[in-house]
Design an enzyme around this catalytic site. Structure first.
Site, mmCIF file in Angstrom:
data_model
loop_
_atom_site.group_PDB
_atom_site.id
_atom_site.type_symbol
_atom_site.label_atom_id
_atom_site.label_comp_id
_atom_site.label_asym_id
_atom_site.label_seq_id
_atom_site.Cartn_x
_atom_site.Cartn_y
_atom_site.Cartn_z
ATOM 1 N N ASP A 78 0.797 -1.310 0.012
ATOM 2 C CA ASP A 78 -0.156 -0.246 0.149
ATOM 3 C C ASP A 78 0.938 1.137 -0.062
ATOM 4 O O ASP A 78 1.625 1.472 1.020
ATOM 5 C CB ASP A 78 -0.830 0.063 1.348
ATOM 6 C CG ASP A 78 -2.131 0.899 1.167
ATOM 7 O OD1 ASP A 78 -2.060 1.630 0.524
ATOM 8 O OD2 ASP A 78 -3.058 0.469 1.779
ATOM 9 N N GLU A 110 -6.766 4.124 -5.312
ATOM 10 C CA GLU A 110 -7.853 4.655 -4.456
ATOM 11 C C GLU A 110 -7.969 6.068 -4.980
ATOM 12 O O GLU A 110 -7.457 6.953 -4.624
ATOM 13 C CB GLU A 110 -7.425 4.625 -3.096
ATOM 14 C CG GLU A 110 -8.890 4.797 -2.144
ATOM 15 C CD GLU A 110 -8.396 5.366 -0.752
ATOM 16 O OE1 GLU A 110 -9.230 5.318 0.193
ATOM 17 O OE2 GLU A 110 -7.425 5.989 -0.427
ATOM 18 N N ASP A 115 -2.752 4.758 -2.203
ATOM 19 C CA ASP A 115 -3.473 5.452 -1.392
ATOM 20 C C ASP A 115 -3.918 6.845 -2.006
ATOM 21 O O ASP A 115 -2.910 7.486 -2.524
ATOM 22 C CB ASP A 115 -2.671 5.813 -0.197
ATOM 23 C CG ASP A 115 -3.772 6.303 0.964
ATOM 24 O OD1 ASP A 115 -4.539 5.850 1.377
ATOM 25 O OD2 ASP A 115 -3.331 7.400 1.456
ATOM 26 N N HIS A 141 -10.794 -0.906 5.209
ATOM 27 C CA HIS A 141 -10.335 -0.693 6.758
ATOM 28 C C HIS A 141 -10.931 0.775 7.304
ATOM 29 O O HIS A 141 -10.670 1.334 8.021
ATOM 30 C CB HIS A 141 -8.911 -0.644 6.742
ATOM 31 C CG HIS A 141 -8.306 0.333 6.047
ATOM 32 N ND1 HIS A 141 -8.364 0.181 4.334
ATOM 33 C CD2 HIS A 141 -7.591 1.545 6.007
ATOM 34 C CE1 HIS A 141 -7.586 1.223 3.846
ATOM 35 N NE2 HIS A 141 -7.304 2.008 5.035
ATOM 36 N N ASP A 142 -11.569 1.483 6.065
ATOM 37 C CA ASP A 142 -12.190 2.722 6.342
ATOM 38 C C ASP A 142 -13.745 2.823 6.508
ATOM 39 O O ASP A 142 -14.423 3.676 6.747
ATOM 40 C CB ASP A 142 -11.875 3.751 5.346
ATOM 41 C CG ASP A 142 -10.409 4.068 5.139
ATOM 42 O OD1 ASP A 142 -9.875 4.115 6.101
ATOM 43 O OD2 ASP A 142 -9.878 4.449 3.947
HETATM 44 O O1 TEU Z 1 -8.389 6.828 2.772
HETATM 45 C C1 TEU Z 1 -8.810 8.068 2.060
HETATM 46 C C2 TEU Z 1 -9.703 8.563 2.202
HETATM 47 O O2 TEU Z 1 -10.604 9.146 1.552
HETATM 48 C C3 TEU Z 1 -10.638 7.937 3.674
HETATM 49 O O3 TEU Z 1 -9.881 8.491 4.870
HETATM 50 C C4 TEU Z 1 -11.875 8.936 3.895
HETATM 51 O O4 TEU Z 1 -11.582 10.181 3.773
HETATM 52 C C5 TEU Z 1 -12.437 8.744 5.230
HETATM 53 O O5 TEU Z 1 -12.483 7.313 5.709
HETATM 54 C C6 TEU Z 1 -13.522 9.198 5.118
HETATM 55 O O6 TEU Z 1 -14.367 8.985 6.413
HETATM 56 C C7 TEU Z 1 -7.119 6.450 2.737
HETATM 57 C C8 TEU Z 1 -6.874 5.426 3.570
HETATM 58 O O7 TEU Z 1 -7.600 4.132 2.915
HETATM 59 C C9 TEU Z 1 -7.164 5.796 5.092
HETATM 60 O O8 TEU Z 1 -7.012 4.687 5.939
HETATM 61 C C10 TEU Z 1 -6.178 6.814 5.276
HETATM 62 O O9 TEU Z 1 -6.405 7.209 6.591
HETATM 63 C C11 TEU Z 1 -6.092 7.999 4.334
HETATM 64 O O10 TEU Z 1 -6.141 7.691 3.025
HETATM 65 C C12 TEU Z 1 -4.824 8.881 4.442
HETATM 66 O O11 TEU Z 1 -3.805 8.408 3.981
#
Ligand code: TEU
Ligand code: CA
Length: 543
Positions: A96, A246, A196, A320-321
């Site tokens: 990642d 992403e 990411d 994971h988000d």
């Molecule tokens: O996520 C990007 C992202 O857009 C999410 O964090 C989203 O904004 C959030 O979940 C909305 O509630 C990526 C990764 O997947 C995340 O885990 C990281 O925190 C983020 O980038 C920053 O690197």
């Protein structure tokens, strides 16, 4: 382009997957221990969330050194062993890459803070006085997107946490350094990459105030983003690897470009539009009931739009988000098993590459935490405070966090009914779910009707039937409420997937003569699929 169309990718949130040394935190050796499990499931690639050196403010999405393994997760030898042993089982490892920003603990940022001109230019520093930031943009984790540095009398941009400083991709030295990171991991035997928030890397020439939104319209799919991706892919020679970007708040038009093979950018894209169907005004913190008809419209628009232009989607519900899908669109009480299987069916047979997030194959549920102290995620804590400051009571705020927190999917993987769910010998870094006594991998493996067994079948079907991996798609019966139905076709081969997203019976009124059910989440499909029971899914094949 690599062949990824009949493959399935499994996402591992390393700190919550398996702890091998009893410190309560999942690690690389834990993954090695579970390779047989993953092989039994049948997945082809493992995407590991960031394992690089990091202060872990955002659980590794704040990288301090891209070329080393954080001791929390093991060391380089462990990772090399994982690459080797997974490879022997036909499983590739994907890393990642967090290239939009670095941790403020990264060497580059430290040197910028020391005032070194060369490194100031690695980030996005702008002049300003303590009370006038360059723009009014908001961080995605809440609060302003600019942090003031007194001794420099400058602000730096952080679209995420204050400890995640956005890199300046306009600087060729930054791009070259990031290419070296890819080259390094490629030479270690890494088989693919997840990038990411890669569609946020190109910032505008001029930084303007945003009087309509939080600033995202100025940097999302920014002016040079396609050029930067093309350059990175070309100069590191990763065009034949599996790569997924992403894409935050992106558009179909841009995702077509990112994933069209002729453009030589990425294999596929994640977009999140289908996961905002229960947001009011696109705002994650305003909860409304999911709009299933909108969901159907989005799937159709993206599937057909990508098909017409040779683009490719990543198919997913969970990561994971995101909260757990069975708790969000299914029913994690009365219909947990059935609805988890329906949700899997609904996306796995579409055109694209399916992703499974750890525990999804067991029907793991949301966390149902009752106290703010149980949450570990930085975003949850920030928004909890923001909601209180907006006048919400703590119980109102907790209710919203309960539905939306990223920690819903970050609880430890439930391996067995042993203490700590077989995840660790000691207390895990985040609370376990009480339901691990019944919802666990051991039970999944020992039951032919388990959600796990069902995912095995879906993964196998994609490999066996070219109509699933390569065929065309068309949406059918769009006006039947709560029904997501589509037809896949390739020469004489044809498959129909019928998915009931409600807990009520749906009468379809079509008899699908000449088709046979090859998969379903109820014992036997009624009338060859004419009536669908609560959360029923049926897959029909033309005879
Ligand atoms: O996520 C990007 C992202 O857009 C999410 O964090 C989203 O904004 C959030 O979940 C909305 O509630 C990526 C990764 O997947 C995340 O885990 C990281 O925190 C983020 O980038 C920053 O690197
Ligand atoms: Ca550990």
């Amino acid at each position: 382009m690599g062949n990824f169309k009949n493959k399935t990718i499994y996402q591992i949130y390393v700190r919550s997957f398996k702890d091998s040394n009893g410190d309560g935190i999942g690690d690389i050796r834990g993954i090695i221990e579970k390779l047989n499990y993953l092989r039994r499931l049948g997945v082809d690639y493992l995407w590991l969330t960031p394992i690089f050196t990091s202060p872990q403010n955002d659980n590794g999405y704040d990288v301090a050194d891209y070329l080393n393994v954080d001791p929390l997760f093991g060391n380089m030898a462990d990772l090399e062993e994982l690459i080797q042993k997974a490879g022997e089982k036909g499983i590739g490892i994907m890393l990642d890459m967090v290239f939009n920003h670095t941790s403020t603990k990264h060497e580059w940022f430290k040197r910028a803070m020391a005032g070194e001109e060369e490194f100031l230019n690695y980030y996005i520093f702008k002049g300003g006085s303590p009370d006038t930031p360059p723009t009014n943009w908001k961080s995605k984790f809440g609060g302003p997107a600019w942090a003031y540095v007194e001794n420099l009398n400058k602000y730096y941009l952080h679209l995420f946490d204050e400890t995640q400083a956005d890199l300046n991709w306009g600087n060729p030295a930054v791009r070259e350094n990031l290419k070296n990171v890819i080259r390094f991991w490629k030479q270690k035997g890494i088989k693919g990459f997840r990038f990411d928030v890669i569609n946020l890397i190109s910032k505008p020439e001029v930084f303007e105030m945003d009087f309509e939104g939080d600033g995202r319209r100025f940097y999302t799919d920014g002016p040079l983003v396609h050029e930067y991706i093309k350059e990175l892919v070309r100069d590191t020679g990763i065009i034949d690897m599996v790569t997924v970007g992403e894409m935050s708040s992106t558009s179909l038009e841009n995702c077509i470009k990112y994933s069209n093979p002729a453009e030589e950018e990425l294999s596929m894209c994640f977009n999140f539009h289908h996961l905002k169907i229960d947001y009011k005004d696109q705002d994650k913190w305003q909860v409304i009931p999911p709009d299933i008809e909108k969901l159907k419209g989005l799937f159709e628009a993206w599937q057909i739009g990508m098909q017409k232009t040779d683009g490719w989607n990543a198919l997913f519900w969970c990561n994971h988000d995101q909260p757990r899908i069975v708790s969000r669109l299914g029913d994690d009480k009365a219909y947990r098993v059935v609805s988890a299987k329906m949700l899997a069916t609904s996306i796995h047979l579409m055109r694209g590459t399916p992703y499974i997030y750890q525990g999804e194959e067991l029907g793991m549920t949301n966390a149902y935490f009752t106290d703010i102290s149980q949450y570990q995620d930085i975003e949850s804590h920030n928004y909890y405070k923001i909601m209180l400051s907006q006048g919400k009571s703590s119980s109102e705020a907790l209710k919203i966090i309960g539905l939306r927190s990223r920690d819903n999917s970050r609880t430890p993987m439930q391996w067995s009914d042993e203490e700590y769910a077989g995840f660790s010998k000691n207390k895990p870094w985040i609370s376990l779910l009480d339901n691990y006594k019944s919802i666990n991998a051991e039970n999944g493996l020992n039951d032919d009707n388990s959600i796990f067994a069902y995912y095995q079948k879906l993964i196998r079907l994609r490999k066996e039937k070219a109509v699933i991996s390569e065929g065309g798609i068309e949406f059918i019966l769009p006006n039947t409420k709560n029904l997501l139905a589509y037809r896949r076709y390739l020469g004489p081969e044809e498959i129909i997937a019928l998915n009931n997203f409600s807990n009520k019976e749906i009468i379809i009124g079509q008899d699908f003569k000449g088709y046979k059910a090859i998969l379903g989440n109820y014992e036997s499909p009624l009338n060859g699929g004419q009536t669908l029971r609560a959360f029923e899914a049926v897959v029909l094949e033309k005879q």
